[in-house]
Design a protein around this motif. Structure first.
Motif, short mmCIF file in Angstrom:
data_model
loop_
_atom_site.label_atom_id
_atom_site.label_comp_id
_atom_site.label_asym_id
_atom_site.label_seq_id
_atom_site.Cartn_x
_atom_site.Cartn_y
_atom_site.Cartn_z
N PHE A 254 0.85 -1.20 0.00
CA PHE A 254 0.00 0.00 0.00
C PHE A 254 0.88 1.25 0.00
O PHE A 254 2.01 1.23 0.52
CB PHE A 254 -0.89 0.04 1.25
N THR A 255 0.38 2.32 -0.58
CA THR A 255 1.04 3.61 -0.40
C THR A 255 0.84 4.07 1.03
O THR A 255 -0.04 3.55 1.74
CB THR A 255 0.47 4.66 -1.37
N GLY A 256 1.63 5.03 1.48
CA GLY A 256 1.59 5.46 2.88
C GLY A 256 0.22 5.93 3.34
O GLY A 256 -0.15 5.74 4.50
N ASP A 257 -0.54 6.55 2.43
CA ASP A 257 -1.87 7.05 2.80
C ASP A 257 -2.96 6.00 2.60
O ASP A 257 -4.13 6.23 2.92
CB ASP A 257 -2.22 8.31 2.01
N GLY A 258 -2.60 4.83 2.07
CA GLY A 258 -3.56 3.76 1.89
C GLY A 258 -4.51 3.94 0.73
O GLY A 258 -5.42 3.12 0.53
N LEU A 259 -4.33 4.98 -0.09
CA LEU A 259 -5.25 5.24 -1.19
C LEU A 259 -4.98 4.35 -2.41
O LEU A 259 -5.87 4.15 -3.24
CB LEU A 259 -5.16 6.71 -1.62
N TYR A 260 -3.77 3.86 -2.51
CA TYR A 260 -3.41 3.02 -3.66
C TYR A 260 -2.73 1.73 -3.19
O TYR A 260 -2.09 1.69 -2.14
CB TYR A 260 -2.47 3.78 -4.61
N LEU A 261 -2.88 0.70 -4.02
CA LEU A 261 -2.26 -0.59 -3.77
C LEU A 261 -1.42 -0.97 -4.97
O LEU A 261 -1.87 -0.90 -6.11
CB LEU A 261 -3.33 -1.65 -3.53
N LEU A 262 -0.18 -1.36 -4.72
CA LEU A 262 0.73 -1.83 -5.77
C LEU A 262 0.84 -3.34 -5.71
O LEU A 262 0.89 -3.93 -4.62
CB LEU A 262 2.12 -1.22 -5.59
N THR A 263 0.87 -3.98 -6.88
CA THR A 263 1.03 -5.43 -6.94
C THR A 263 2.12 -5.77 -7.95
O THR A 263 2.32 -5.07 -8.94
CB THR A 263 -0.27 -6.13 -7.35
N THR A 264 2.84 -6.86 -7.70
CA THR A 264 3.82 -7.37 -8.65
C THR A 264 3.55 -8.85 -8.90
O THR A 264 3.06 -9.57 -8.02
CB THR A 264 5.27 -7.23 -8.12
N GLY A 265 3.88 -9.29 -10.12
CA GLY A 265 3.64 -10.69 -10.47
C GLY A 265 4.73 -11.25 -11.34
O GLY A 265 5.60 -10.53 -11.84
N THR A 266 4.68 -12.57 -11.53
CA THR A 266 5.71 -13.24 -12.32
C THR A 266 5.49 -13.04 -13.82
O THR A 266 6.22 -13.62 -14.63
CB THR A 266 5.75 -14.75 -11.99
N SER A 301 8.19 5.12 -1.11
CA SER A 301 8.67 6.26 -0.32
C SER A 301 7.50 6.94 0.38
O SER A 301 6.34 6.73 0.02
CB SER A 301 9.39 7.26 -1.22
N ARG A 302 7.82 7.78 1.35
CA ARG A 302 6.78 8.57 2.05
C ARG A 302 7.28 10.00 2.23
O ARG A 302 8.45 10.23 2.51
CB ARG A 302 6.46 7.95 3.40
N GLY A 303 6.36 10.96 2.05
CA GLY A 303 6.70 12.36 2.25
C GLY A 303 7.28 13.03 1.05
O GLY A 303 7.72 14.18 1.13
N CYS A 304 7.30 12.36 -0.11
CA CYS A 304 7.85 12.94 -1.33
C CYS A 304 6.72 13.42 -2.25
O CYS A 304 5.56 13.08 -2.07
CB CYS A 304 8.69 11.92 -2.10
N SER A 305 7.09 14.20 -3.24
CA SER A 305 6.14 14.59 -4.27
C SER A 305 6.91 14.76 -5.58
O SER A 305 7.65 15.72 -5.74
CB SER A 305 5.45 15.91 -3.91
N PRO A 306 6.81 13.81 -6.49
CA PRO A 306 5.96 12.62 -6.45
C PRO A 306 6.56 11.52 -5.57
O PRO A 306 7.71 11.62 -5.16
CB PRO A 306 5.94 12.17 -7.91
N GLU A 307 5.75 10.49 -5.29
CA GLU A 307 6.25 9.35 -4.54
C GLU A 307 6.98 8.39 -5.48
O GLU A 307 6.77 8.39 -6.70
CB GLU A 307 5.09 8.61 -3.85
#
Length: 401
Positions: A254-266, A301-307
């Motif tokens: 999850f991103t730090g604010d929980g608004l987005y979810l990242l996934t990785t796959g094979t 990362s957290r606290g950056c813009s962009p992340e």
């Protein structure tokens, strides 16, 4: 940066913009630090690391040798060159050591007096840091790939556990028992992550190519099953309905604010999802090499813009812009495949571990161009900006609240 400070002092710029600008500059300046070493304790590859969120001082690592190590990241020597020492180790000589590979370690979110580890020996252990003995041991029928405690939970103390069994196990830390299972996947569950925004929301990733989002208060099933085609049946084959990837899904973050979810796959893809609606944002990260058959630990990362996203990619760590998908840089330093990385939000530092048995520290480095820019901004009195990758210059200078 001195220009940013002058503008903030004069009241013409927002303090939050200054903080984000400096955090962004530090992340863009990450380099392997030749002055900082981490004690080499593991005799086999490092699968997982975690930094405590209370003090930001202690780091856990778990290896393919079954060993668990606690490191002190603090520098008390006063010298720029130092080694992060191993404070204590659960080594092969301990009768409590995991018999096989440790796949996940995590600090208890509210206290460094306790941590949790899980292993291919089919157990998850809750450790007392002072005695280095398990206060509780949970046993399962198959290999444990992943576990996670919620970083924000106040109303529950559940540990979500992904095993070779398709059912997700929910273990209660207070009662020491397994209290519930979540059914819906059809293959082993490789990664589990609680939302940092809502304490009852859990995401799970499986070898069945699916990612599910659950509200653990509901017994009727998952809230969402992520679909990479966003419901467009013309693009999906009959075998690939409601699948997040075209292969095993082995990474969640999850991103730090929980608004987005990242996934990785094979399938060598990374995807960014709206965590509330389950919509695929269609950000294109290109080919993200992923040969791992197990859980892959990556971080944001957290606290950056962009992340930025830090993803193990072969023997390097790839750094991507979160919302554009652009490859910013490749951090090279390991001699073998990287299996895990963890971002330190207090100092904008990155730690990575791999099959070469090393943990490397990547720290912000002030470049000569940055110093020159600061000098110019001081002389002219203008609001200054550091010299960064041109692709991110506009985003950095027009940082929004």
């Amino acid at each position: 940066m001195l220009g940013f400070l002058a503008a903030r002092q004069a009241g013409v710029d927002d303090p939050l913009r200054l903080r984000r600008a400096e955090s962004t500059r530090r992340v863009l300046g990450l380099q392997l630090n030749p002055d900082r070493d981490v004690d080499r304790i593991h005799g086999n590859g490092i699968n997982t690391i975690d930094i405590d969120s209370i003090e930001g001082r202690y780091m856990l690592s778990g290896g393919a040798d079954g060993v668990i190590v606690v490191y002190d990241l603090e520098n008390f020597s006063g010298k720029p060159q130092y080694t992060c020492k191993a404070v204590c180790t659960v080594g092969r000589s301990s009768r409590h050591v995991h018999k096989f590979s440790v796949e996940t370690v995590q600090w208890y979110p509210y206290d460094t007096g306790m941590f949790v580890s899980s292993s291919f020996d089919k157990t998850m252990k809750v450790w007392d840091t002072e005695t280095l003995k398990p206060a509780e041991v949970f046993e399962f029928e198959g290999n444990v790939y992943s576990h996670h405690l919620s970083p924000i939970a106040r109303k529950h103390s559940l540990i979500a556990v992904g095993t070779k069994n398709p059912k997700i196990q929910l273990c209660d830390l207070k009662s020491g028992s397994r209290i519930h299972v979540l059914q819906g996947h059809r293959a082993e569950v490789l990664s589990v992550r609680w939302s940092p925004r809502y304490e009852h929301i859990l995401a799970t990733a499986s070898a069945d190519s699916k990612v599910k989002v659950w509200d653990v208060r509901r017994a009727s099933g998952s809230l969402l099953t992520l679909d990479r085609h966003n419901g467009d049946k013309s693009k999906a084959s009959s075998e690939a309905v409601n699948t997040a990837h075209n292969g095993r899904v082995n990474g969640l973050c999850f991103t730090g604010d929980g608004l987005y979810l990242l996934t990785t796959g094979t399938d060598d893809r990374m995807r960014l999802w709206n965590s509330a609606t389950g919509e695929n944002t269609l950000v294109n990260y290109g080919k993200v090499c992923n040969e791992s058959r197990k859980r892959l630990q990556f971080t944001v990362s957290r606290g950056c813009s962009p992340e930025f996203v830090f993803v193990p990619c072969g023997s390097s760590v790839a750094v991507y812009a979160l919302h554009t998908g652009e490859l910013v840089t490749m951090l090279r330093g390991h001699y073998n495949n990287v299996d895990c990385c963890e971002f330190h939000p207090d100092y904008q530092e990155l730690y990575s571990g791999g099959k070469d048995c090393n943990i490397l520290a990547w720290v912000p480095v002030l470049r000569a161009s940055d110093v020159e820019e600061e000098s110019n901004s001081t002389n002219t009195g203008a609001v200054g900006q550091s010299s960064v990758n041109p692709a991110f210059q506009d985003a950095w200078s027009s940082d929004e609240d």
